[in-house]
Design a protein around this motif. Structure first.
Motif, mmCIF file in Angstrom:
data_model
loop_
_atom_site.group_PDB
_atom_site.id
_atom_site.type_symbol
_atom_site.label_atom_id
_atom_site.label_comp_id
_atom_site.label_asym_id
_atom_site.label_seq_id
_atom_site.Cartn_x
_atom_site.Cartn_y
_atom_site.Cartn_z
ATOM 1 N N ARG A 151 24.604 -27.184 18.343
ATOM 2 C CA ARG A 151 25.232 -27.721 19.892
ATOM 3 C C ARG A 151 26.006 -28.291 20.195
ATOM 4 O O ARG A 151 26.957 -28.573 18.713
ATOM 5 C CB ARG A 151 24.407 -29.549 19.384
ATOM 6 C CG ARG A 151 24.264 -30.636 20.359
ATOM 7 C CD ARG A 151 23.910 -30.574 21.978
ATOM 8 N NE ARG A 151 22.974 -30.157 21.588
ATOM 9 C CZ ARG A 151 21.791 -30.256 23.384
ATOM 10 N NH1 ARG A 151 22.389 -29.542 24.658
ATOM 11 N NH2 ARG A 151 20.639 -30.265 22.977
ATOM 12 N N GLY A 182 23.214 -26.105 23.988
ATOM 13 C CA GLY A 182 22.973 -26.038 22.802
ATOM 14 C C GLY A 182 21.741 -24.605 22.533
ATOM 15 O O GLY A 182 21.970 -23.859 23.891
ATOM 16 N N ASP A 232 20.271 -25.075 27.622
ATOM 17 C CA ASP A 232 19.420 -24.854 25.983
ATOM 18 C C ASP A 232 19.298 -23.460 26.581
ATOM 19 O O ASP A 232 18.557 -22.924 27.165
ATOM 20 C CB ASP A 232 18.789 -25.740 25.958
ATOM 21 C CG ASP A 232 18.145 -25.602 24.343
ATOM 22 O OD1 ASP A 232 17.222 -25.016 23.891
ATOM 23 O OD2 ASP A 232 18.328 -26.783 23.543
#
Length: 806
Positions: free
Chosen positions: A170, A146, A23
C-alpha cells in the motif's frame, strides 16, 4: 480511435475533483491477464461521461455501490444517469492483458535466472491499459494505490510504501497527477537505497544486473544527489514528491519516463562490461532530464498535448545544463550539437514539421500528439530555449520560470502562461520572440560573405533575432578570437578579422543553418581536426552533416573529411557521432547501393588509422566500435573473439563482442551454430537480442526469411523485432533484402494497428529499411501513404522517411 481535443475539452468542462483508488493484482504473473480494480471519485455537471480502459475482460462496473450495465466498446466505459453536482464513486473491476511491447503492464522473463518482471510503462493513451481513468493531462487526480504481488518481489510506485504484509503493498496517496504519470514496477529487483535531503532515494535493476548496478551505484547516487541539489539552486519550488526512486526496466519503448516517485529507464543505460566516459555523460544527461520533469510536466502539467514542448524542451535544455553544471559532466553539449540538433534540422525541413509550440487545434487527437514527441519538441525546442537564455539573460529567464512554476503548482498551464511570466520578468519583448521562434516552423540561415576588402560580413536570411558566438581562425586552424554578436536584419561586418576564416554560431547558441564563404570553407576542410575547442569542432562537423544531406556538398567530400579528420578526432562522443552519421543516413540515404562497400571500406581505414594514431583509451574504444561495424578482415575479427580483446588491446565488452559477431555473420563467416555458441556463452537477455541480430545479418536467403518470420510473429516483443531489423537490412546486399522491403511495406500497417503506438514507433522509426530503396519501392511507400490505410503514428514516420528519400 484516440481521444480528441474536442472530447477532452468537453469532459474537462464537466468533470472535476477527481481521485483514484487503484488496486492491482499481479500475483498471477504467469497468466495472460492481471487484476485491475479502480474506484474513481469525481464531480460532474453532466449526467453522462466515459472512462477509458482498454481490452478489459470480465468487466464489472458499479456507481455509488450499485452495479450497472455500462456500455463498453473495448476502450471506453460509458457512464449514464450519474448524479450531478455531488461526488460520485464509480468502481471498475476487470482483468487486463499483460503486454510484451512496452505499452501497458509490460512483462518480461529474464533468460538468465527465469525471474519475471512486470512494469507499468505509461504515456499518451496508455494509462487506460492498466487502470480505468480519465486519460487526459488536464484531469489531474490524487492516486491511492495498492498492489498484490509475489511475496518475494519488491514493488515500487509513485510514492512511499505505507504498509506491506505478505505481498500486499500500500502506497502513500500522491499529490494531483495526470494518469500518464502513474507507475508500478514489480519483481525481484536488486536495489541500492539511501536518504538525502530528508527523502528516500533508490536505484533498482533486475537481479541479473546486480553486479552492474553495484558497479555504478556510487556514481549513480552521486549524479542523482548532485542534480537534485543543483535544481534546488535554480527553482524556488522544492521537489514536490515524497520519494525519488529510479529503475532500469526491461522493454522500455522510451529512453526514460519521468513518472514521479519512480523514474524508469531503458535498462540498456546500465550496460554490462565497460562503461565509457561518453556513456556516463549521456546517462547523466538523461538523469538530469528526467529530474527536470519533476517541475516541468509533473508539478506543472500541460493542459493538452500541443504543449508537449513545455515538458520536453525544458527537460532537454535542463538535462544538458544540469548534468554539466551540477553533476560535473562537462561537454554535454557536444552530444546535443553532434547528434540531436542535426536531427532537428532534418525534421524541420520535412512536411511533418510543426512549430515548437503548435496551436491546440493543430493537435486534434492523441495519435496526432504522439507524433509530436519528435526532434522538434525535444532538440529544436531545447535549442530555442538555449537561444532564449542567451538572448534574455539567465537571471530574467529563471525569474520568469520560477514565477510560472509557483503560480501553477500541481495544476495545468499553457505556453501563454509561461510567456507571460517571462515577459513580466524581462524588459525584452518575450511575446514577440515566442511568436517567431516557437509559433513558426523552419529556421534562419547565417551566411558569411566577403567585402571586396576581404572583410567578413555576417548576413541573416530569415526573420528571427539571434545572439551567438562567432569565432575566427587563421589558415592553420588556430583560434584568433571569439565574440558574441547580435544579428537581426542588418548585416554585421567584422573588420578586425579581415582575411580570417570565420565561423558564426561557433558555440551553437542559436538554431540556424550556416553557409560559409569559400575561404572559411577551405580552412575548415583542411584544418577541422586542428580546431582546439571541442564544441566548435562539433558545430563544424554538424555543418558538414548538413551540407552532405542537403546536397550542398558531395558524399565524396564528406568522406574526405572523415578520412582526413576522424583519425585525429580527440573527443570520443564526436567520434561516435561521426561514425553514426557516416554509417547511418550518409550510407543508407545518400550513397547508391553500388558504392556502399567503398564507403564502409573508407570508414574502416579511417578507424584503423585513428587506432594507430591515438593513445586515448576512450577514443580507441569509439574507433574500435566503428572498425567492428565495417571491417572485412574476418581473420582479424575472429581473432578478437578468440582472444577476448582486439589487436590494439581493447577488451571486448559484451556489446562490442556482439557487434563483432554481427559483422562476422554479415560477412558470411559465422553460421547458426557458431552464433548459438555465442548466445550460450552469454546467456542473458542482451545476448538473446545480439544473437537475433546476428542470425538476421547472415547473407543468405534462408537467414533473411527466418528473420522476417520472427518479426512477423503475432506476439514478438518490441526488443526482438528491433534486433532482427538491425540485422536484416544490408546496404551492400540490397537484392537479398528486396523481398522483405516489400513485405515490410505490405505488412506493417496491420501490425501497427494491432500493436499500438509504442510498437509503431519501433516499426516506423527503428526498423525502416536501412538501405537504398528502388524507385518502385519509393513509389510503393508513397502509394501506401496515399491510401489512408496506414495508422497515424506509422504514417508519420513513413512520411518522414519518404521526405528523406526524395
Amino acid at each position: 480511435m484516440s481521444l480528441t481535443l474536442a472530447e477532452a475539452r468537453a469532459r474537462a468542462a464537466h468533470v472535476s475533483d477527481v481521485a483514484y483508488e487503484i488496486d492491482l493484482d499481479l500475483s498471477d504473473h504467469e497468466g495472460e491477464t492481471f487484476g485491475s480494480r479502480t474506484t474513481v471519485t469525481f464531480t460532474t455537471t453532466e449526467p453522462s461521461t466515459f472512462l477509458e480502459l482498454t481490452d478489459a475482460r470480465d468487466l464489472a462496473v458499479s456507481v455509488d455501490g450499485r452495479p450497472v450495465e455500462a456500455a463498453y466498446d473495448g476502450r471506453r466505459v460509458g457512464l449514464v444517469d450519474l448524479p450531478v453536482g455531488t461526488p460520485v464513486r464509480v468502481r471498475v473491476e476487470a482483468r487486463v492483458p499483460y503486454v510484451s511491447d512496452g505499452d501497458g503492464m509490460h512483462r518480461m522473463t529474464d533468460p538468465v535466472d527465469g525471474e519475471t518482471y512486470v512494469s507499468a510503462y505509461l504515456s499518451l493513451d496508455i494509462a487506460q491499459r492498466v487502470f480505468a481513468c480519465f486519460d487526459q493531462p488536464d484531469l489531474k487526480a490524487t492516486m491511492a494505490v495498492g498492489v498484490s504481488a509475489d511475496p518475494r518481489w519488491s514493488v515500487i510506485g509513485n510514492g512511499r510504501v505505507d504498509a506491506l504484509e505478505g505481498g500486499r503493498w500500500r502506497f502513500a496517496t500522491t499529490p494531483r497527477l495526470c494518469p500518464s504519470l502513474f507507475v508500478v514496477c514489480a519483481g525481484p529487483w536488486h536495489s541500492v537505497t539511501w536518504e538525502h535531503a530528508g527523502l528516500p532515494f533508490g536505484w533498482h535493476a533486475r537481479a541479473s544486473l546486480a553486479a552492474e548496478l553495484d558497479r555504478d551505484a556510487a556514481e549513480l547516487q552521486r549524479t542523482t544527489t548532485d542534480c537534485f541539489d543543483h535544481f534546488a539552486t535554480l527553482f524556488d519550488e522544492a521537489y514536490p514528491f515524497d520519494s525519488y526512486d529510479q529503475l532500469f526496466g526491461p522493454g522500455h519503448n522510451w529512453g526514460a519516463m519521468e513518472t514521479p516517485g519512480c523514474v524508469t529507464y531503458r535498462d540498456e543505460l546500465l550496460p554490462r562490461g565497460r562503461v565509457t566516459d561518453d556513456q556516463r555523460s549521456r546517462r547523466a544527461t538523461v538523469i538530469a532530464h528526467e529530474m527536470a520533469h519533476m517541475w516541468f510536466g509533473n508539478l506543472v502539467t500541460m493542459r493538452w498535448w500541443e504543449d508537449t514542448w513545455l515538458n520536453e524542451s525544458f527537460a532537454d535544455y535542463m538535462g544538458y545544463r544540469v548534468a554539466a553544471d551540477g553533476a560535473g559532466f562537462p561537454g554535454t553539449l557536444v552530444v546535443h550539437e553532434a547528434t540531436r540538433k542535426p536531427a532537428a534540422y532534418v525534421a524541420d525541413e520535412r512536411r511533418s514539421t510543426h512549430p515548437v509550440a503548435p496551436l491546440a487545434t493543430d493537435v486534434p487527437d492523441v495519435d496526432a500528439a504522439f507524433t509530436n514527441f519528435d526532434s522538434i519538441s525535444y532538440a529544436k525546442g531545447s535549442s530555442c530555449l538555449r537561444q532564449l537564455v542567451t538572448w534574455l539573460g539567465d537571471e530574467d529567464f529563471l525569474a520568469g520560470v520560477n514565477a510560472h512554476l509557483t503560480r501553477h503548482r500541481f495544476d495545468n498551464a499553457t505556453l501563454d502562461d509561461l510567456v507571460g511570466a517571462l515577459d513580466d520578468a524581462s524588459p525584452r519583448d518575450v511575446r514577440g520572440w515566442a511568436e517567431v521562434w516557437l509559433r513558426r516552423t523552419g529556421f534562419d540561415t547565417i551566411e558569411v560573405r566577403r567585402r571586396t576588402d576581404d572583410v567578413p560580413v555576417l548576413v541573416r536570411d530569415g526573420e528571427r533575432p539571434h545572439r551567438f558566438s562567432v569565432s575566427a581562425f587563421d589558415d592553420r586552424g588556430a583560434l584568433v578570437g571569439t565574440r558574441v554578436v547580435d544579428l537581426e536584419a542588418d548585416p554585421v561586418p567584422l573588420p578586425d578579422w579581415v582575411g580570417l576564416a570565420v565561423v558564426p554560431n561557433s558555440h551553437g547558441e542559436s538554431f540556424v543553418r550556416l553557409r560559409l564563404d569559400p575561404h572559411s570553407a577551405r580552412v575548415v576542410a583542411e584544418r577541422l581536426g586542428s580546431v582546439g575547442d571541442d564544441l566548435v569542432r562539433t558545430v563544424l562537423w554538424a555543418h558538414a552533416f548538413d551540407e552532405v544531406r542537403t546536397g550542398a556538398s558531395s558524399t565524396s567530400a564528406f568522406l574526405d573529411l572523415v578520412s582526413r579528420h576522424l583519425p585525429v578526432e580527440r573527443h570520443p562522443a564526436l567520434v561516435a557521432a561521426v561514425l553514426d552519421r557516416a554509417l547511418g543516413p550518409v550510407l543508407t540515404r545518400s550513397t547508391p547501393a553500388a558504392e556502399a562497400g567503398a564507403l564502409l571500406d573508407r570508414v574502416a581505414r579511417a578507424c584503423g588509422e585513428g587506432l594507430e594514431a591515438t593513445s586515448d583509451e576512450e577514443v580507441r574504444v569509439a574507433l574500435t566500435r566503428g572498425l567492428a561495424a565495417t571491417s572485412r578482415d574476418a581473420d582479424r575479427l575472429r581473432g578478437w573473439l578468440e582472444d577476448g580483446r582486439t589487436d590494439h588491446g581493447i577488451d571486448l565488452d559484451p556489446g562490442l563482442r556482439w557487434s563483432t559477431v554481427a559483422r562476422l555473420a554479415a560477412l558470411g563467416d559465422l553460421d547458426e551454430s557458431a552464433i548459438e555458441a555465442e548466445r550460450q556463452r552469454d546467456q542473458s537477455f542482451a545476448g538473446d537480442l545480439g544473437a537475433a541480430r546476428a542470425l538476421a545479418a547472415r547473407p543468405t536467403a534462408e537467414a533473411k526469411a527466418a528473420a522476417w518470420a520472427t518479426m512477423s510473429a503475432p506476439d514478438v516483443s518490441n526488443r526482438v523485432f528491433e534486433a532482427c531489423a538491425h540485422g536484416l537490412w544490408d546496404p551492400e546486399r540490397v537484392a537479398l533484402c528486396t523481398p522483405y522491403v516489400d513485405a515490410y511495406l505490405a505488412d506493417s500497417p496491420a501490425l501497427c494497428a494491432h500493436r499500438g503506438q509504442g510498437f509503431s514507433l519501433v516499426v516506423g522509426r527503428n526498423a525502416f529499411p536501412a538501405l537504398a530503396l528502388s524507385d518502385a519501392q519509393r513509389d510503393r511507400l508513397a502509394s501506401a501513404l496515399a491510401s489512408g490505410d496506414v495508422p497515424p503514428v506509422l504514417a508519420r514516420f513513413w512520411n518522414d522517411h519518404l521526405d528523406d528519400l526524395t
